[in-house]
Design a protein around this motif. Sequence first.
Motif, mmCIF file in Angstrom:
data_model
loop_
_atom_site.group_PDB
_atom_site.id
_atom_site.type_symbol
_atom_site.label_atom_id
_atom_site.label_comp_id
_atom_site.label_asym_id
_atom_site.label_seq_id
_atom_site.Cartn_x
_atom_site.Cartn_y
_atom_site.Cartn_z
ATOM 1 N N ASP A 117 0.900 -0.938 -0.061
ATOM 2 C CA ASP A 117 -0.239 0.146 -0.294
ATOM 3 C C ASP A 117 0.567 1.160 -0.147
ATOM 4 O O ASP A 117 0.675 2.214 0.023
ATOM 5 N N GLY A 118 2.049 1.152 -0.012
ATOM 6 C CA GLY A 118 2.978 2.109 -0.166
ATOM 7 C C GLY A 118 3.775 2.799 1.457
ATOM 8 O O GLY A 118 4.609 3.669 0.891
ATOM 9 N N THR A 119 3.304 2.144 2.065
ATOM 10 C CA THR A 119 3.913 2.767 3.522
ATOM 11 C C THR A 119 5.186 2.109 4.057
ATOM 12 O O THR A 119 5.104 0.716 3.881
ATOM 13 N N PRO A 120 5.567 2.923 4.641
ATOM 14 C CA PRO A 120 7.226 2.382 4.468
ATOM 15 C C PRO A 120 7.029 0.766 5.744
ATOM 16 O O PRO A 120 6.399 0.764 6.550
ATOM 17 N N PRO A 200 6.383 -8.861 8.959
ATOM 18 C CA PRO A 200 6.014 -7.003 9.315
ATOM 19 C C PRO A 200 4.835 -7.615 9.097
ATOM 20 O O PRO A 200 4.161 -7.262 8.054
ATOM 21 N N LEU A 201 3.731 -6.050 9.591
ATOM 22 C CA LEU A 201 2.483 -6.093 9.041
ATOM 23 C C LEU A 201 2.468 -4.645 9.065
ATOM 24 O O LEU A 201 2.847 -3.721 9.869
ATOM 25 N N PRO A 202 1.494 -3.900 8.016
ATOM 26 C CA PRO A 202 1.685 -2.566 7.705
ATOM 27 C C PRO A 202 1.064 -1.871 8.760
ATOM 28 O O PRO A 202 -0.696 -3.288 9.309
ATOM 29 N N GLU A 203 0.641 -0.162 9.254
ATOM 30 C CA GLU A 203 -0.230 0.143 10.712
ATOM 31 C C GLU A 203 -2.319 -0.312 10.267
ATOM 32 O O GLU A 203 -2.767 -0.726 10.831
ATOM 33 N N GLY A 204 -2.449 -0.651 8.958
ATOM 34 C CA GLY A 204 -3.227 -0.062 8.427
ATOM 35 C C GLY A 204 -4.981 -1.655 8.804
ATOM 36 O O GLY A 204 -5.415 -1.584 8.816
ATOM 37 N N ALA A 210 -9.323 -8.610 10.044
ATOM 38 C CA ALA A 210 -10.108 -9.286 9.657
ATOM 39 C C ALA A 210 -10.427 -10.080 8.139
ATOM 40 O O ALA A 210 -10.716 -10.332 6.781
ATOM 41 N N GLY A 211 -9.964 -8.684 7.285
ATOM 42 C CA GLY A 211 -10.451 -8.107 6.315
ATOM 43 C C GLY A 211 -8.833 -7.926 5.484
ATOM 44 O O GLY A 211 -9.148 -8.768 4.294
ATOM 45 N N TYR A 212 -8.187 -7.877 6.103
ATOM 46 C CA TYR A 212 -6.612 -8.086 5.811
ATOM 47 C C TYR A 212 -6.242 -9.679 5.718
ATOM 48 O O TYR A 212 -5.394 -9.916 4.664
ATOM 49 N N GLY A 213 -7.169 -10.536 5.882
ATOM 50 C CA GLY A 213 -6.604 -11.735 5.821
ATOM 51 C C GLY A 213 -7.503 -11.903 4.739
ATOM 52 O O GLY A 213 -6.854 -13.411 4.446
#
Length: 549
Positions: A117-120, A200-204, A210-213
Amino acid sequence: MRGVSQAKWVVAAVAVALAATACSSSGSSDSSGGSSDSGAVNAAGVFSYQSGEPQNPLQPANANETIGGRIIKNLFTGLVDYDPATGALRNQVADKIETTDAKNYTVTLKSGWTFHDGTPVTAASFVKAWNWSANVKNNQINSSWFSDIVGYDAVHPEKGDPTGTEMSGLKIVDDTHFTIELTSPVSYFTYKLGYSAFSPLPEGFFKDPAGYGEKPVGNGPYQFVSWEHNKAITVKAYDKYAGSNKPKNGGIVFRNYATGEAAYKDLMSDTLDVLDQVDSTDLPKFKDDLGKRAVDQPQGAIQNISFALYNADWSSLDKDKAAKIRQGISMAIDRDTITKTVLNGNRQAADAFVAPGVMGYKAGTCGDACKFDPAKAKQLITENGGVPGGKLSIMYNSDGSHKEWVDAVCNSIRQSTGVECIGDPKPDFKTVRDLVTKQQVPSMMRTGWQQDYPLNANFLRDVYGTGASSNDSHYSSPEFDKLAKEADAATSVEKTAELYQQAEAVLAKDMPSIPLWYYKTSSGYSNKVQNVKFDSFGDPVFTDVEVKK
Protein backbone atom coordinates in the motif's frame (compact mmCIF):
# COMPACT_ATOMS: atom_id res chain seq x y z
CA MET A 1 33.15 -15.05 23.18
CA ARG A 2 29.93 -15.42 21.37
CA GLY A 3 28.30 -12.77 19.25
CA VAL A 4 27.79 -11.90 15.66
CA SER A 5 30.44 -14.40 14.66
CA GLN A 6 28.37 -17.13 16.23
CA ALA A 7 25.33 -16.10 14.23
CA LYS A 8 27.36 -16.38 11.04
CA TRP A 9 28.53 -19.80 12.11
CA VAL A 10 24.91 -20.82 12.43
CA VAL A 11 24.35 -19.95 8.83
CA ALA A 12 27.29 -21.96 7.65
CA ALA A 13 26.43 -25.01 9.67
CA VAL A 14 22.92 -25.30 8.36
CA ALA A 15 24.04 -24.52 4.84
CA VAL A 16 26.34 -27.53 5.03
CA ALA A 17 23.43 -29.65 6.17
CA LEU A 18 21.39 -28.57 3.20
CA ALA A 19 24.23 -29.09 0.80
CA ALA A 20 24.33 -32.69 1.99
CA THR A 21 20.66 -32.98 1.15
CA ALA A 22 21.17 -31.70 -2.35
CA CYS A 23 24.07 -34.06 -2.97
CA SER A 24 22.04 -37.07 -1.92
CA SER A 25 19.56 -36.64 -4.73
CA SER A 26 19.23 -39.74 -6.82
CA GLY A 27 17.18 -41.25 -9.56
CA SER A 28 16.32 -37.83 -10.83
CA SER A 29 15.33 -36.78 -14.25
CA ASP A 30 16.16 -33.24 -13.26
CA SER A 31 17.59 -33.55 -9.78
CA SER A 32 19.09 -30.10 -9.97
CA GLY A 33 15.54 -28.90 -10.05
CA GLY A 34 15.95 -26.78 -13.12
CA SER A 35 15.52 -26.93 -16.84
CA SER A 36 18.23 -26.32 -19.38
CA ASP A 37 15.70 -24.53 -21.59
CA SER A 38 16.65 -21.01 -22.51
CA GLY A 39 13.73 -19.76 -24.55
CA ALA A 40 12.68 -16.13 -24.87
CA VAL A 41 10.94 -14.95 -21.71
CA ASN A 42 7.84 -12.88 -21.09
CA ALA A 43 8.76 -11.05 -17.88
CA ALA A 44 5.11 -10.11 -17.36
CA GLY A 45 3.88 -13.65 -17.90
CA VAL A 46 1.75 -15.30 -15.22
CA PHE A 47 2.00 -19.02 -14.41
CA SER A 48 -0.27 -21.42 -12.53
CA TYR A 49 0.55 -23.67 -9.59
CA GLN A 50 -1.32 -26.66 -8.12
CA SER A 51 -2.82 -25.62 -4.79
CA GLY A 52 -5.88 -25.85 -2.55
CA GLU A 53 -7.98 -23.82 -0.12
CA PRO A 54 -5.98 -22.36 2.83
CA GLN A 55 -7.23 -23.35 6.25
CA ASN A 56 -7.36 -19.81 7.60
CA PRO A 57 -7.45 -16.16 6.49
CA LEU A 58 -4.10 -15.08 5.03
CA GLN A 59 -2.52 -13.62 8.17
CA PRO A 60 1.19 -14.45 8.60
CA ALA A 61 0.81 -15.99 12.06
CA ASN A 62 -2.27 -17.94 11.11
CA ALA A 63 -0.89 -20.46 8.64
CA ASN A 64 0.84 -23.62 9.81
CA GLU A 65 -0.15 -25.70 6.79
CA THR A 66 1.63 -25.67 3.48
CA ILE A 67 -1.12 -24.31 1.25
CA GLY A 68 -1.70 -21.07 3.13
CA GLY A 69 1.94 -20.94 4.24
CA ARG A 70 3.46 -20.84 0.77
CA ILE A 71 1.12 -18.04 -0.29
CA ILE A 72 2.02 -16.04 2.82
CA LYS A 73 5.72 -16.55 2.01
CA ASN A 74 5.19 -14.93 -1.38
CA LEU A 75 3.16 -12.01 -0.03
CA PHE A 76 5.40 -11.19 2.94
CA THR A 77 9.15 -10.94 3.50
CA GLY A 78 10.62 -10.97 6.98
CA LEU A 79 13.91 -9.95 8.52
CA VAL A 80 15.67 -12.95 7.00
CA ASP A 81 14.96 -15.87 4.71
CA TYR A 82 16.84 -18.88 3.39
CA ASP A 83 18.78 -18.96 0.13
CA PRO A 84 16.90 -21.54 -1.97
CA ALA A 85 20.10 -22.85 -3.56
CA THR A 86 22.13 -23.37 -0.39
CA GLY A 87 19.75 -23.04 2.55
CA ALA A 88 22.00 -20.36 4.03
CA LEU A 89 20.36 -17.68 6.14
CA ARG A 90 20.33 -14.34 4.34
CA ASN A 91 19.17 -10.90 5.39
CA GLN A 92 16.14 -9.39 3.70
CA VAL A 93 14.50 -6.51 5.59
CA ALA A 94 17.20 -6.84 8.25
CA ASP A 95 20.51 -5.10 7.63
CA LYS A 96 22.00 -6.92 10.63
CA ILE A 97 20.90 -8.84 13.72
CA GLU A 98 23.41 -8.68 16.55
CA THR A 99 23.75 -10.52 19.85
CA THR A 100 26.48 -11.13 22.39
CA ASP A 101 24.67 -13.70 24.53
CA ALA A 102 21.99 -15.36 22.31
CA LYS A 103 19.44 -13.83 24.71
CA ASN A 104 19.40 -10.15 23.75
CA TYR A 105 19.25 -9.18 20.09
CA THR A 106 19.47 -5.81 18.34
CA VAL A 107 17.86 -5.60 14.92
CA THR A 108 18.84 -2.98 12.36
CA LEU A 109 16.55 -2.61 9.35
CA LYS A 110 17.43 -1.59 5.82
CA SER A 111 15.70 1.51 4.53
CA GLY A 112 13.58 1.62 1.41
CA TRP A 113 11.24 -1.26 2.10
CA THR A 114 7.53 -0.59 1.62
CA PHE A 115 4.30 -2.50 1.97
CA HIS A 116 2.14 -2.95 -1.09
CA ASP A 117 0.00 0.00 0.00
CA GLY A 118 3.08 2.24 -0.21
CA THR A 119 3.60 2.69 3.53
CA PRO A 120 7.14 2.14 4.90
CA VAL A 121 8.29 -0.99 6.71
CA THR A 122 9.64 0.14 10.09
CA ALA A 123 10.64 -1.33 13.41
CA ALA A 124 7.07 -0.76 14.58
CA SER A 125 5.82 -2.89 11.68
CA PHE A 126 7.55 -5.88 13.26
CA VAL A 127 7.01 -5.15 16.94
CA LYS A 128 3.30 -4.39 16.61
CA ALA A 129 2.78 -7.42 14.35
CA TRP A 130 4.49 -9.77 16.78
CA ASN A 131 2.59 -8.40 19.77
CA TRP A 132 -0.72 -8.76 17.95
CA SER A 133 0.10 -12.26 16.69
CA ALA A 134 1.15 -13.48 20.14
CA ASN A 135 -1.99 -12.18 21.87
CA VAL A 136 -4.27 -15.06 22.80
CA LYS A 137 -7.35 -12.94 22.03
CA ASN A 138 -6.38 -12.81 18.36
CA ASN A 139 -6.43 -16.61 18.09
CA GLN A 140 -3.45 -16.99 15.78
CA ILE A 141 -2.48 -20.60 15.25
CA ASN A 142 1.25 -19.82 15.33
CA SER A 143 1.19 -17.65 18.45
CA SER A 144 3.45 -20.05 20.35
CA TRP A 145 6.33 -19.10 18.04
CA PHE A 146 6.69 -15.92 20.13
CA SER A 147 6.93 -17.79 23.44
CA ASP A 148 10.71 -17.28 23.63
CA ILE A 149 10.21 -13.53 24.07
CA VAL A 150 10.04 -11.95 27.52
CA GLY A 151 6.47 -10.95 28.29
CA TYR A 152 4.79 -13.62 26.19
CA ASP A 153 2.98 -14.91 29.26
CA ALA A 154 1.37 -11.48 29.70
CA VAL A 155 -0.22 -11.47 26.24
CA HIS A 156 -0.75 -15.20 26.09
CA PRO A 157 -1.42 -16.62 29.56
CA GLU A 158 -2.16 -20.31 29.89
CA LYS A 159 -5.56 -19.41 31.33
CA GLY A 160 -7.68 -16.28 31.46
CA ASP A 161 -7.36 -12.93 29.73
CA PRO A 162 -4.08 -11.22 28.86
CA THR A 163 -2.71 -8.82 31.42
CA GLY A 164 -1.10 -6.69 28.70
CA THR A 165 -1.04 -6.06 24.97
CA GLU A 166 2.72 -5.82 24.49
CA MET A 167 5.60 -8.18 25.22
CA SER A 168 8.08 -6.37 27.45
CA GLY A 169 10.93 -8.09 25.61
CA LEU A 170 10.34 -6.01 22.49
CA LYS A 171 11.54 -2.40 22.43
CA ILE A 172 11.38 0.03 19.51
CA VAL A 173 14.51 2.21 19.44
CA ASP A 174 13.68 4.19 16.30
CA ASP A 175 12.25 3.50 12.83
CA THR A 176 15.11 1.23 11.84
CA HIS A 177 16.11 -0.35 15.15
CA PHE A 178 14.42 -2.57 17.72
CA THR A 179 15.58 -4.97 20.41
CA ILE A 180 14.45 -8.44 21.41
CA GLU A 181 14.96 -9.97 24.85
CA LEU A 182 14.37 -13.69 25.28
CA THR A 183 13.53 -15.45 28.53
CA SER A 184 16.64 -17.60 28.10
CA PRO A 185 19.31 -17.99 25.41
CA VAL A 186 18.19 -19.64 22.18
CA SER A 187 21.23 -20.27 20.04
CA TYR A 188 19.23 -20.57 16.80
CA PHE A 189 16.71 -17.75 17.34
CA THR A 190 17.94 -15.80 14.30
CA TYR A 191 17.20 -18.83 12.20
CA LYS A 192 13.65 -19.04 13.53
CA LEU A 193 13.08 -15.45 12.40
CA GLY A 194 12.87 -16.69 8.80
CA TYR A 195 9.52 -18.30 9.55
CA SER A 196 6.59 -16.34 8.13
CA ALA A 197 4.92 -15.89 11.54
CA PHE A 198 7.58 -13.21 12.18
CA SER A 199 6.54 -11.14 9.15
CA PRO A 200 5.82 -7.40 9.52
CA LEU A 201 2.30 -5.98 9.17
CA PRO A 202 1.25 -2.55 7.86
CA GLU A 203 -0.51 -0.06 10.08
CA GLY A 204 -3.76 -0.58 8.20
CA PHE A 205 -3.88 -4.22 9.25
CA PHE A 206 -4.66 -3.38 12.86
CA LYS A 207 -7.78 -1.43 11.89
CA ASP A 208 -9.33 -4.47 10.19
CA PRO A 209 -7.39 -7.72 10.72
CA ALA A 210 -10.22 -9.88 9.40
CA GLY A 211 -10.48 -7.82 6.22
CA TYR A 212 -6.73 -7.98 5.71
CA GLY A 213 -6.91 -11.74 6.05
CA GLU A 214 -9.14 -11.83 2.98
CA LYS A 215 -7.17 -9.19 1.05
CA PRO A 216 -3.67 -9.25 2.56
CA VAL A 217 -1.30 -6.32 2.10
CA GLY A 218 2.25 -7.51 2.54
CA ASN A 219 5.78 -6.43 1.66
CA GLY A 220 6.84 -9.51 -0.29
CA PRO A 221 7.77 -10.08 -3.93
CA TYR A 222 4.12 -10.52 -4.88
CA GLN A 223 1.03 -8.51 -4.03
CA PHE A 224 -2.47 -9.84 -3.61
CA VAL A 225 -4.93 -9.62 -6.53
CA SER A 226 -7.90 -11.87 -5.75
CA TRP A 227 -9.14 -14.86 -3.75
CA GLU A 228 -11.93 -16.88 -5.34
CA HIS A 229 -12.63 -19.23 -2.44
CA ASN A 230 -12.27 -22.91 -3.29
CA LYS A 231 -11.07 -21.96 -6.80
CA ALA A 232 -7.92 -19.88 -6.91
CA ILE A 233 -5.76 -17.18 -5.37
CA THR A 234 -3.99 -14.78 -7.74
CA VAL A 235 -0.97 -12.60 -6.97
CA LYS A 236 1.13 -10.29 -9.14
CA ALA A 237 4.73 -9.12 -9.00
CA TYR A 238 5.31 -6.05 -6.79
CA ASP A 239 7.33 -3.60 -8.86
CA LYS A 240 8.77 -1.75 -5.84
CA TYR A 241 9.96 -4.90 -4.08
CA ALA A 242 13.23 -4.21 -2.24
CA GLY A 243 14.35 -7.78 -1.61
CA SER A 244 17.11 -9.75 -3.29
CA ASN A 245 14.68 -12.20 -4.89
CA LYS A 246 12.84 -10.01 -7.36
CA PRO A 247 10.26 -11.93 -9.47
CA LYS A 248 11.26 -12.99 -12.97
CA ASN A 249 7.60 -13.41 -13.87
CA GLY A 250 4.44 -11.31 -13.70
CA GLY A 251 2.53 -13.34 -11.13
CA ILE A 252 1.09 -16.65 -9.97
CA VAL A 253 -2.33 -18.25 -9.96
CA PHE A 254 -2.58 -20.75 -7.09
CA ARG A 255 -5.26 -22.98 -8.55
CA ASN A 256 -7.29 -25.41 -6.43
CA TYR A 257 -7.46 -29.08 -7.40
CA ALA A 258 -9.71 -31.68 -5.80
CA THR A 259 -7.36 -34.53 -6.77
CA GLY A 260 -3.73 -34.96 -7.68
CA GLU A 261 -4.74 -36.97 -10.73
CA ALA A 262 -6.68 -34.02 -12.17
CA ALA A 263 -3.70 -31.71 -11.64
CA TYR A 264 -1.40 -34.16 -13.40
CA LYS A 265 -3.73 -34.37 -16.42
CA ASP A 266 -3.77 -30.58 -16.64
CA LEU A 267 0.01 -30.51 -16.48
CA MET A 268 0.25 -32.99 -19.32
CA SER A 269 -1.97 -30.76 -21.45
CA ASP A 270 -0.04 -27.60 -20.46
CA THR A 271 -3.17 -26.26 -18.77
CA LEU A 272 -1.33 -26.23 -15.42
CA ASP A 273 2.26 -24.93 -15.31
CA VAL A 274 3.84 -26.25 -12.09
CA LEU A 275 2.76 -29.29 -10.08
CA ASP A 276 2.99 -29.51 -6.30
CA GLN A 277 3.44 -33.28 -6.02
CA VAL A 278 2.83 -36.08 -8.51
CA ASP A 279 0.00 -38.26 -7.20
CA SER A 280 0.77 -41.88 -6.34
CA THR A 281 -1.13 -43.17 -9.38
CA ASP A 282 1.14 -41.31 -11.80
CA LEU A 283 4.43 -41.79 -9.93
CA PRO A 284 5.45 -44.86 -11.99
CA LYS A 285 5.33 -42.95 -15.26
CA PHE A 286 5.94 -39.27 -14.56
CA LYS A 287 9.64 -39.32 -15.47
CA ASP A 288 8.87 -40.95 -18.81
CA ASP A 289 5.97 -38.58 -19.41
CA LEU A 290 7.83 -35.38 -18.55
CA GLY A 291 11.45 -36.15 -19.37
CA LYS A 292 13.66 -33.24 -18.36
CA ARG A 293 10.58 -31.45 -17.01
CA ALA A 294 10.31 -34.04 -14.23
CA VAL A 295 11.75 -33.10 -10.81
CA ASP A 296 12.80 -35.75 -8.30
CA GLN A 297 14.88 -34.63 -5.31
CA PRO A 298 14.95 -34.93 -1.48
CA GLN A 299 13.21 -32.41 0.73
CA GLY A 300 13.15 -31.75 4.45
CA ALA A 301 9.83 -33.39 5.20
CA ILE A 302 8.42 -36.49 6.86
CA GLN A 303 5.14 -38.38 6.69
CA ASN A 304 3.75 -39.40 10.07
CA ILE A 305 0.49 -40.70 11.41
CA SER A 306 -0.40 -39.41 14.85
CA PHE A 307 -2.68 -40.56 17.62
CA ALA A 308 -5.44 -38.33 18.97
CA LEU A 309 -4.13 -38.67 22.51
CA TYR A 310 -6.75 -36.28 23.89
CA ASN A 311 -9.48 -38.88 23.35
CA ALA A 312 -10.56 -40.82 26.43
CA ASP A 313 -9.68 -44.19 24.92
CA TRP A 314 -5.99 -43.23 25.01
CA SER A 315 -5.86 -40.74 27.89
CA SER A 316 -7.55 -43.15 30.32
CA LEU A 317 -5.07 -45.98 29.75
CA ASP A 318 -1.99 -46.70 31.81
CA LYS A 319 0.68 -44.47 30.28
CA ASP A 320 3.34 -47.17 29.83
CA LYS A 321 0.92 -49.75 28.48
CA ALA A 322 -0.56 -47.25 26.02
CA ALA A 323 2.93 -46.43 24.74
CA LYS A 324 3.69 -50.13 24.23
CA ILE A 325 0.48 -50.54 22.23
CA ARG A 326 1.44 -47.59 19.99
CA GLN A 327 4.90 -49.08 19.50
CA GLY A 328 3.22 -52.33 18.46
CA ILE A 329 1.08 -50.54 15.89
CA SER A 330 4.21 -48.92 14.47
CA MET A 331 6.02 -52.27 14.27
CA ALA A 332 3.07 -53.72 12.34
CA ILE A 333 3.71 -51.40 9.37
CA ASP A 334 5.91 -52.71 6.55
CA ARG A 335 7.44 -49.39 5.51
CA ASP A 336 9.98 -50.84 3.09
CA THR A 337 7.41 -52.71 1.02
CA ILE A 338 4.93 -49.82 0.94
CA THR A 339 7.55 -47.26 -0.14
CA LYS A 340 8.87 -49.57 -2.86
CA THR A 341 5.50 -50.67 -4.24
CA VAL A 342 2.63 -48.31 -3.45
CA LEU A 343 4.90 -45.25 -3.53
CA ASN A 344 7.03 -46.53 -6.38
CA GLY A 345 10.32 -45.92 -4.60
CA ASN A 346 9.63 -42.18 -4.31
CA ARG A 347 9.84 -42.17 -0.52
CA GLN A 348 12.45 -43.40 1.99
CA ALA A 349 11.33 -45.48 4.96
CA ALA A 350 11.70 -43.44 8.17
CA ASP A 351 13.94 -44.51 11.04
CA ALA A 352 13.70 -41.27 13.07
CA PHE A 353 11.34 -38.38 13.79
CA VAL A 354 13.59 -35.90 11.90
CA ALA A 355 14.21 -35.88 8.14
CA PRO A 356 17.70 -36.63 6.74
CA GLY A 357 19.67 -33.59 5.61
CA VAL A 358 18.28 -31.53 8.48
CA MET A 359 20.91 -30.49 11.01
CA GLY A 360 20.64 -32.85 13.99
CA TYR A 361 19.15 -35.78 12.10
CA LYS A 362 20.35 -39.02 13.73
CA ALA A 363 19.68 -42.22 11.87
CA GLY A 364 17.87 -44.93 13.78
CA THR A 365 16.52 -42.78 16.62
CA CYS A 366 13.16 -44.51 16.37
CA GLY A 367 14.89 -47.82 17.09
CA ASP A 368 13.02 -51.14 16.94
CA ALA A 369 9.68 -49.33 17.02
CA CYS A 370 10.14 -48.33 13.37
CA LYS A 371 11.24 -51.79 12.25
CA PHE A 372 8.70 -54.17 10.74
CA ASP A 373 8.20 -57.05 13.18
CA PRO A 374 4.66 -58.46 13.02
CA ALA A 375 5.21 -61.05 15.78
CA LYS A 376 6.53 -58.46 18.24
CA ALA A 377 3.81 -56.03 17.18
CA LYS A 378 1.05 -58.50 17.99
CA GLN A 379 2.71 -59.41 21.27
CA LEU A 380 3.00 -55.78 22.45
CA ILE A 381 -0.59 -55.00 21.56
CA THR A 382 -2.00 -58.17 23.13
CA GLU A 383 0.08 -58.11 26.33
CA ASN A 384 -0.90 -54.52 27.06
CA GLY A 385 -4.64 -54.93 26.67
CA GLY A 386 -5.22 -54.38 22.97
CA VAL A 387 -6.00 -51.32 20.89
CA PRO A 388 -8.63 -49.13 22.59
CA GLY A 389 -12.04 -49.90 21.10
CA GLY A 390 -10.53 -52.77 19.13
CA LYS A 391 -10.07 -50.79 15.91
CA LEU A 392 -8.19 -47.88 14.31
CA SER A 393 -8.90 -45.33 11.62
CA ILE A 394 -6.52 -42.94 9.83
CA MET A 395 -7.96 -39.58 8.79
CA TYR A 396 -6.56 -38.04 5.59
CA ASN A 397 -7.39 -35.51 2.89
CA SER A 398 -8.61 -36.98 -0.40
CA ASP A 399 -7.21 -34.11 -2.47
CA GLY A 400 -3.65 -35.11 -1.59
CA SER A 401 -3.32 -38.60 -3.15
CA HIS A 402 -3.06 -40.35 0.22
CA LYS A 403 -5.71 -43.06 -0.18
CA GLU A 404 -3.41 -45.72 -1.61
CA TRP A 405 -0.77 -45.57 1.10
CA VAL A 406 -3.29 -45.17 3.93
CA ASP A 407 -5.06 -48.32 2.71
CA ALA A 408 -1.69 -50.09 2.50
CA VAL A 409 -0.74 -49.08 6.06
CA CYS A 410 -4.09 -50.32 7.37
CA ASN A 411 -3.72 -53.57 5.44
CA SER A 412 -0.30 -54.08 6.99
CA ILE A 413 -1.67 -53.46 10.51
CA ARG A 414 -4.59 -55.84 9.92
CA GLN A 415 -2.46 -58.61 8.48
CA SER A 416 0.24 -58.28 11.16
CA THR A 417 -1.95 -58.02 14.24
CA GLY A 418 -5.57 -58.69 13.38
CA VAL A 419 -6.50 -55.19 14.54
CA GLU A 420 -9.17 -53.62 12.35
CA CYS A 421 -7.96 -50.46 10.59
CA ILE A 422 -9.70 -48.33 7.96
CA GLY A 423 -8.95 -45.14 6.07
CA ASP A 424 -11.01 -42.10 7.08
CA PRO A 425 -11.07 -39.80 4.02
CA LYS A 426 -12.13 -36.15 4.13
CA PRO A 427 -12.72 -34.10 0.98
CA ASP A 428 -9.84 -31.64 1.30
CA PHE A 429 -6.90 -30.43 3.35
CA LYS A 430 -8.81 -27.54 4.91
CA THR A 431 -11.48 -29.90 6.25
CA VAL A 432 -8.82 -32.12 7.79
CA ARG A 433 -6.94 -29.23 9.36
CA ASP A 434 -10.14 -27.80 10.82
CA LEU A 435 -10.98 -31.14 12.46
CA VAL A 436 -7.43 -31.48 13.77
CA THR A 437 -7.46 -27.96 15.18
CA LYS A 438 -10.81 -28.58 16.89
CA GLN A 439 -9.56 -31.87 18.40
CA GLN A 440 -12.26 -33.86 16.60
CA VAL A 441 -10.10 -36.68 15.24
CA PRO A 442 -11.67 -40.01 16.29
CA SER A 443 -8.57 -42.19 16.17
CA MET A 444 -5.45 -41.37 14.13
CA MET A 445 -4.57 -38.71 11.56
CA ARG A 446 -2.06 -38.09 8.79
CA THR A 447 0.43 -35.50 10.06
CA GLY A 448 3.10 -34.90 7.42
CA TRP A 449 5.60 -32.24 8.45
CA GLN A 450 7.65 -29.95 6.20
CA GLN A 451 10.49 -28.02 7.77
CA ASP A 452 10.02 -24.37 8.68
CA TYR A 453 13.78 -24.13 9.22
CA PRO A 454 16.32 -26.90 8.65
CA LEU A 455 17.18 -27.80 12.26
CA ASN A 456 15.93 -30.84 14.21
CA ALA A 457 14.32 -28.54 16.79
CA ASN A 458 11.70 -27.68 14.19
CA PHE A 459 10.71 -31.36 13.85
CA LEU A 460 10.68 -31.86 17.62
CA ARG A 461 9.89 -28.87 19.83
CA ASP A 462 7.48 -27.29 17.32
CA VAL A 463 5.60 -30.57 16.84
CA TYR A 464 5.79 -32.39 20.18
CA GLY A 465 6.36 -29.68 22.81
CA THR A 466 3.51 -29.22 25.27
CA GLY A 467 1.18 -26.60 23.82
CA ALA A 468 3.14 -26.18 20.57
CA SER A 469 1.03 -24.86 17.74
CA SER A 470 1.56 -27.95 15.58
CA ASN A 471 1.25 -30.53 18.35
CA ASP A 472 -1.75 -32.19 16.70
CA SER A 473 -1.76 -35.25 18.96
CA HIS A 474 -1.68 -33.02 22.07
CA TYR A 475 1.21 -35.04 23.38
CA SER A 476 2.63 -33.75 26.67
CA SER A 477 5.76 -35.05 28.35
CA PRO A 478 7.58 -33.22 31.16
CA GLU A 479 10.68 -35.23 30.25
CA PHE A 480 10.58 -34.18 26.60
CA ASP A 481 9.87 -30.55 27.50
CA LYS A 482 12.76 -30.47 29.97
CA LEU A 483 15.22 -31.84 27.43
CA ALA A 484 13.93 -29.46 24.75
CA LYS A 485 14.39 -26.50 27.08
CA GLU A 486 17.95 -27.57 27.85
CA ALA A 487 18.63 -27.94 24.12
CA ASP A 488 17.27 -24.45 23.40
CA ALA A 489 19.52 -22.95 26.05
CA ALA A 490 22.71 -24.48 24.65
CA THR A 491 25.38 -21.98 23.69
CA SER A 492 25.83 -23.23 20.14
CA VAL A 493 23.53 -24.55 17.45
CA GLU A 494 25.71 -27.64 17.20
CA LYS A 495 25.12 -28.41 20.89
CA THR A 496 21.42 -27.59 20.53
CA ALA A 497 21.06 -30.14 17.74
CA GLU A 498 22.91 -32.75 19.80
CA LEU A 499 20.76 -32.22 22.88
CA TYR A 500 17.56 -32.39 20.84
CA GLN A 501 18.52 -35.93 19.91
CA GLN A 502 18.02 -36.82 23.58
CA ALA A 503 14.52 -35.34 23.44
CA GLU A 504 13.86 -37.34 20.27
CA ALA A 505 14.68 -40.55 22.15
CA VAL A 506 11.75 -39.83 24.48
CA LEU A 507 9.43 -39.84 21.48
CA ALA A 508 10.62 -43.29 20.48
CA LYS A 509 9.61 -44.48 23.94
CA ASP A 510 6.22 -42.75 24.04
CA MET A 511 5.30 -42.96 20.30
CA PRO A 512 2.77 -40.10 20.12
CA SER A 513 3.10 -40.46 16.38
CA ILE A 514 4.48 -43.04 13.98
CA PRO A 515 7.19 -41.96 11.51
CA LEU A 516 6.46 -43.60 8.16
CA TRP A 517 8.76 -42.23 5.46
CA TYR A 518 10.64 -39.18 4.23
CA TYR A 519 9.21 -37.10 1.43
CA LYS A 520 10.85 -36.39 -1.86
CA THR A 521 9.87 -33.62 -4.22
CA SER A 522 8.30 -35.48 -7.11
CA SER A 523 7.01 -32.81 -9.40
CA GLY A 524 7.07 -31.39 -12.89
CA TYR A 525 6.27 -28.41 -15.01
CA SER A 526 4.67 -27.55 -18.34
CA ASN A 527 6.15 -26.65 -21.71
CA LYS A 528 5.16 -23.03 -21.10
CA VAL A 529 7.66 -22.31 -18.29
CA GLN A 530 11.38 -22.78 -17.61
CA ASN A 531 13.98 -22.29 -14.87
CA VAL A 532 11.75 -24.19 -12.42
CA LYS A 533 13.76 -25.11 -9.32
CA PHE A 534 12.68 -26.49 -5.96
CA ASP A 535 14.22 -25.72 -2.57
CA SER A 536 14.76 -28.11 0.36
CA PHE A 537 11.36 -27.06 1.72
CA GLY A 538 9.74 -28.74 -1.28
CA ASP A 539 8.53 -25.43 -2.71
CA PRO A 540 9.35 -24.05 -6.15
CA VAL A 541 11.48 -20.94 -6.18
CA PHE A 542 8.43 -19.02 -7.31
CA THR A 543 10.28 -15.80 -8.10
CA ASP A 544 12.69 -17.56 -10.48
CA VAL A 545 10.09 -19.27 -12.69
CA GLU A 546 10.21 -17.86 -16.22
CA VAL A 547 7.21 -17.82 -18.54
CA LYS A 548 8.10 -18.43 -22.17
CA LYS A 549 6.95 -16.08 -24.91
